[in-house]
Scaffold this active site. Structure first.
Site, mmCIF file in Angstrom:
data_model
loop_
_atom_site.group_PDB
_atom_site.id
_atom_site.type_symbol
_atom_site.label_atom_id
_atom_site.label_comp_id
_atom_site.label_asym_id
_atom_site.label_seq_id
_atom_site.Cartn_x
_atom_site.Cartn_y
_atom_site.Cartn_z
ATOM 1 C CG HIS A 67 20.109 65.693 65.796
ATOM 2 N ND1 HIS A 67 19.803 66.451 65.014
ATOM 3 C CD2 HIS A 67 21.177 64.763 65.429
ATOM 4 C CE1 HIS A 67 20.205 66.347 63.870
ATOM 5 N NE2 HIS A 67 21.364 65.023 64.093
ATOM 6 N NE ARG A 79 22.919 69.898 70.130
ATOM 7 C CZ ARG A 79 24.158 70.587 69.876
ATOM 8 N NH1 ARG A 79 25.115 70.651 70.697
ATOM 9 N NH2 ARG A 79 24.133 71.173 68.437
ATOM 10 C CD GLU A 80 17.948 68.324 67.711
ATOM 11 O OE1 GLU A 80 18.706 68.732 67.257
ATOM 12 O OE2 GLU A 80 16.895 67.635 67.335
ATOM 13 N NE ARG A 115 24.048 67.590 64.911
ATOM 14 C CZ ARG A 115 23.071 68.084 64.406
ATOM 15 N NH1 ARG A 115 22.333 68.804 65.004
ATOM 16 N NH2 ARG A 115 23.006 68.005 62.953
ATOM 17 C CG ASN A 173 18.520 64.231 59.951
ATOM 18 O OD1 ASN A 173 18.130 63.483 59.194
ATOM 19 N ND2 ASN A 173 18.310 65.593 59.921
ATOM 20 N NE ARG A 174 23.745 67.115 57.607
ATOM 21 C CZ ARG A 174 22.681 67.842 58.409
ATOM 22 N NH1 ARG A 174 21.894 67.044 59.070
ATOM 23 N NH2 ARG A 174 22.661 69.077 58.746
ATOM 24 C CG HIS A 222 15.470 66.843 63.917
ATOM 25 N ND1 HIS A 222 16.696 66.736 63.861
ATOM 26 C CD2 HIS A 222 14.672 66.018 63.081
ATOM 27 C CE1 HIS A 222 16.894 65.634 63.047
ATOM 28 N NE2 HIS A 222 15.873 65.214 62.514
ATOM 29 C CB SER A 223 13.807 70.887 69.293
ATOM 30 O OG SER A 223 15.016 70.700 70.162
ATOM 31 C CE1 TYR A 232 21.422 74.828 58.604
ATOM 32 C CE2 TYR A 232 21.103 72.509 57.863
ATOM 33 C CZ TYR A 232 21.143 73.473 58.846
ATOM 34 O OH TYR A 232 21.065 72.929 60.050
ATOM 35 C CD GLU A 270 14.927 71.377 63.256
ATOM 36 O OE1 GLU A 270 16.086 70.809 62.646
ATOM 37 O OE2 GLU A 270 15.142 71.682 64.634
#
Lengths: 93, 309
Positions: free
Chosen positions: B71, B73-74, B127, B144-145, B196-197, B248, B270
């Site tokens: 991602h 922006r992390e 992202r 990541n999906r 990730h973050s 989730y 994360e």
């Protein structure tokens, strides 16, 4: 370049299912252009939302009208982005 | 802007894609007997996708995979990835000797180059990937999906404008397909860690189903030990558990796919924002974040080395 002047990041820590539901309702409102940095994941876990300036008033009204407490995690996103850019340039120099 | 060496490189600042790629070339040039750079594919916008390989020899040895920046922006994750690369070189004959004597390490620092370049030039909050498809109003897929593990199920969006858009089909994104092809061709990766973050979590599969993984007990124990090591440095509080029980439901996720490929030690981090900065974590926190994360990585790598399968 996208700018984030006036965007704020609100932090909500839902402490009841009712509060969680009010936050999840916001996810459906696409026209508000909300950017969920941390998505709802259960009671006691923070939900962080970047809110564009035009949506600030309706979002805060929605939360306050439903008694959902929130805090302002970032007052002005653009200010932090500018600071980050400045630091990068300074370090490069 | 090219630093003189990886010793003068500024690990306490964020860097552009070009600077990170220049760092990689420097690290390879300085350590020809340990580090090599592989190009595993090209992105939508035809940027090379690089992976650093750390190996003391042998062929197709059991390996550990670490990726950062899926991602875009992390930023603290790519910055930590740079620090990890230098640390692996520094520790090759000390803390990592035992591992590098028997295993290889693959490190993909910029897993989403197009998205990362876009965060520097156009939108700091980007992202996703930068894929564009005719008929679609919006750009990009959540990488990541996009994996073939519960793909398209609950916990991802079919709306191309959503931040969690799963894409038109599994592995539609070249950034994902490149890793899939690499893992399938290598066949001997024993640990897969995707970083990730933010929000201080150490997660293991599954995200797409409530079914517990067969190795849940072991993964939970490893996560517990890794988090304890991480917290011991600066007291950063982490939670740990399976994706679906800790945060989730998320379908099409990286480590669900890697676990289903047989890579038992599949984890997602994360990283911190213990303060109130979110993705805009100040550069002053890069090194402490990388240092504490490294403590956890050491636990996972040592456990993998001691429990090869």
């Amino acid at each position: 370049t996208e700018n984030f002047v006036g965007h704020q990041v609100l932090r909500i820590v839902p402490s009841s299912d009712a509060e969680l539901q009010k936050v999840q309702e916001l996810q459906e409102l696409e026209h508000l252009q909300l950017d969920f940095w941390l998505s709802p994941r259960g009671l006691g876990n923070p939900v962080d939302i970047r809110v564009p300036f035009p949506s600030l008033q309706p979002v805060k009204a929605h939360l306050e009208a439903n008694g959902v407490p929130y805090s302002i995690m970032i007052e002005d996103v653009q200010a932090l982005v500018d600071l980050e850019q400045m630091q990068m340039l300074r370090r490069r120099r | 802007f090219v630093p003189l060496s990886t010793s003068t490189f500024d690990y306490t600042s964020y860097h552009t894609l070009e600077e990170i790629y220049a760092f990689m070339d420097l690290l390879v040039a300085e350590n020809p007997n340990l580090v090599s750079k592989l190009e595993i594919g090209r992105t939508t916008e035809n940027r090379p996708i690089y992976v650093l390989k750390f190996s003391k020899g042998g062929t197709n040895r059991p390996a550990i995979w670490i990726d950062t920046g899926i991602h875009s922006r992390e930023w603290v994750t790519q910055a930590s990835g740079i620090w990890f690369a230098k640390k692996i070189v520094q520790e090759q004959d000390e803390g990592l000797a035992n591992i590098l004597d028997q295993m290889d390490i693959f490190l993909e620092i910029v897993t989403n180059p197009d998205g990362f370049a876009f965060t520097h030039t156009s939108n700091r909050m980007w992202r996703k990937t930068r894929s564009k498809r005719s008929g679609s109003l919006c750009v990009g897929v959540d990488p990541n999906r996009n994996w073939d593990a519960g793909f398209g199920g609950s916990g991802a969006s079919s709306n191309p404008c959503s931040e969690t858009y799963h894409g038109p089909y599994a592995n539609s994104e070249p950034e994902v397909k490149a890793i899939v092809d690499f893992v399938k061709s290598h066949k001997n990766i024993k640990a897969f860690i995707s970083i990730h973050s933010y929000s201080q979590l150490l997660l293991y599969p599954y995200g797409y189903t409530t079914t517990a993984v067969p190795d849940k007990e072991e993964l939970h124990q490893v996560a517990k030990e890794a988090v304890a090591a991480l917290s011991s440095l600066y007291g950063t509080n982490y939670k740990y558990g399976s994706i679906i029980t800790t945060i989730y439901q998320a379908s099409g996720g990286t480590i669900d796919w890697t676990y289903n490929q047989g890579i038992k030690y599949s984890f997602t981090f994360e990283l911190r924002d213990t303060g109130r900065y979110g993705f805009l974590l100040p550069a002053s926190q890069i090194v402490p974040t990388a240092q504490e994360t490294w403590k956890a990585l050491e636990v996972i790598m040592a456990h993998t080395r001691g429990h090869l399968y």
